[in-house]
Structure formats: structure tokens, C-alpha cells
Design an enzyme around this catalytic site. Structure first.
Site, short mmCIF file in Angstrom:
data_model
loop_
_atom_site.label_atom_id
_atom_site.label_comp_id
_atom_site.label_asym_id
_atom_site.label_seq_id
_atom_site.Cartn_x
_atom_site.Cartn_y
_atom_site.Cartn_z
N HIS A 22 16.52 123.89 46.94
CA HIS A 22 15.86 123.10 47.97
C HIS A 22 15.69 123.95 49.23
O HIS A 22 16.63 124.56 49.71
CB HIS A 22 16.69 121.85 48.29
CG HIS A 22 16.16 121.06 49.42
ND1 HIS A 22 16.95 120.65 50.46
CD2 HIS A 22 14.92 120.59 49.68
CE1 HIS A 22 16.22 119.96 51.32
NE2 HIS A 22 14.98 119.91 50.86
N ASP A 64 8.87 119.84 49.63
CA ASP A 64 9.93 119.38 50.52
C ASP A 64 9.41 118.24 51.39
O ASP A 64 8.36 118.35 52.02
CB ASP A 64 10.40 120.54 51.39
CG ASP A 64 11.74 120.29 52.05
OD1 ASP A 64 12.07 119.11 52.32
OD2 ASP A 64 12.46 121.27 52.30
N TYR A 113 2.59 136.79 56.91
CA TYR A 113 3.19 137.90 56.15
C TYR A 113 4.71 137.93 56.34
O TYR A 113 5.46 138.15 55.37
CB TYR A 113 2.60 139.24 56.57
CG TYR A 113 1.19 139.49 56.10
CD1 TYR A 113 0.75 139.11 54.84
CD2 TYR A 113 0.27 140.12 56.93
CE1 TYR A 113 -0.55 139.35 54.42
CE2 TYR A 113 -1.03 140.37 56.52
CZ TYR A 113 -1.43 139.98 55.27
OH TYR A 113 -2.72 140.22 54.85
#
Length: 142
Positions: A22, A64, A113
Site C-alpha cells: 500500500h 489508493d 522524473y
């Protein structure tokens, strides 16, 4: 073969998705993304588009629901409010497939990035549309 598992989910990718916990993040990237040199394991999926991969991953992985930004894309350089075709497609897929549909949030290119470098893995697709990159945060199954 496994029943009800999209065949573009390779054994290596299924292993990574199962090993993630998670809050871990996975990057689905286009063909131009620097996936091999970024740091996380890079899983090649050259024969698939980012949209196909997003739909396949969301068919097995929960997003999530405890954060406001479980799906992040890269802002267009010089036009941060632009919505590239790939990103519009991603939003439609999230709305139709995710167990916890969420509005995609964006990050500036270099911030994207940096975030991607901390991901659990990068799935490098053969996506040729520009800005065909998305970071997903894994949720829990209630």
C-alpha cells in the site's frame, strides 16, 4: 494462462504488482521515457500501449483512496494546463476501470522524473503518443 487476467500482464509484471505494498507507486511509461536508466526495475512491454497497460493494471490493482493524487501525469513543457490525448484517454480508463476513480493530477516534467525514480517499478510500453506516462499509487482491498 490464467483466467480473467489480461494476457499483457507478464509474469514479471504480475510479480511486481503483487510484491508492491500500500502506497508503493508504479510508472506506466511511453517509448521515449528513460525507464532503463531511472533506477527502479524496468519491465518491458514494447508491444502494448500505455492505455492498454493502464487498463490491464487497474483490472488487478486498487488505486489508493487515502491520497488526493493516486494518479499523476507529466505536465506539457511550456503549457502546464494542456491535456494531451494520452492523458485524456488515461482519465477515461480510470473512470471506467478503477475501483477508486480519481482525477489525474499533474507534475512538472523534472518533478515527475524525480517521483518516478522512487517508484517500485517502471513499465515501459511501446506508446508513441507524447506525454503517455502515468504514475499510479497502489491502494488496499477492503
Amino acid at each position: 494462462m490464467l483466467r480473467d487476467i489480461d494476457p499483457i500482464l507478464s509474469p514479471e509484471l504480475l510479480y511486481a504488482l503483487r510484491a508492491m505494498g500500500h502506497g508503493d507507486e508504479i510508472v506506466i511509461s511511453d517509448a521515449n521515457f528513460p525507464g532503463e536508466g531511472l533506477g527502479p526495475d524496468c519491465i518491458r512491454a514494447d508491444g502494448s500501449t500505455a492505455s492498454e497497460m493502464l487498463e490491464a493494471i487497474l483490472s488487478v490493482m486498487p488505486l489508493d483512496s487515502f491520497v488526493p493524487d493516486p494518479a499523476l501525469t507529466m505536465q506539457v513543457v511550456g503549457d502546464p494546463d494542456a491535456v494531451p490525448d494520452a492523458v485524456a484517454d488515461f482519465q477515461n480508463i480510470i473512470n471506467a476501470t478503477a475501483d477508486n476513480p480519481a482525477e489525474i493530477q499533474t507534475l512538472e516534467r523534472f518533478a515527475f522524473y524525480e517521483r518516478a525514480a522512487k517508484a517500485f517499478a517502471v513499465v515501459q510500453t511501446g506508446e508513441r503518443r507524447l506525454y503517455g506516462n502515468i504514475i499510479l499509487k497502489k491502494g488496499v482491498i477492503g
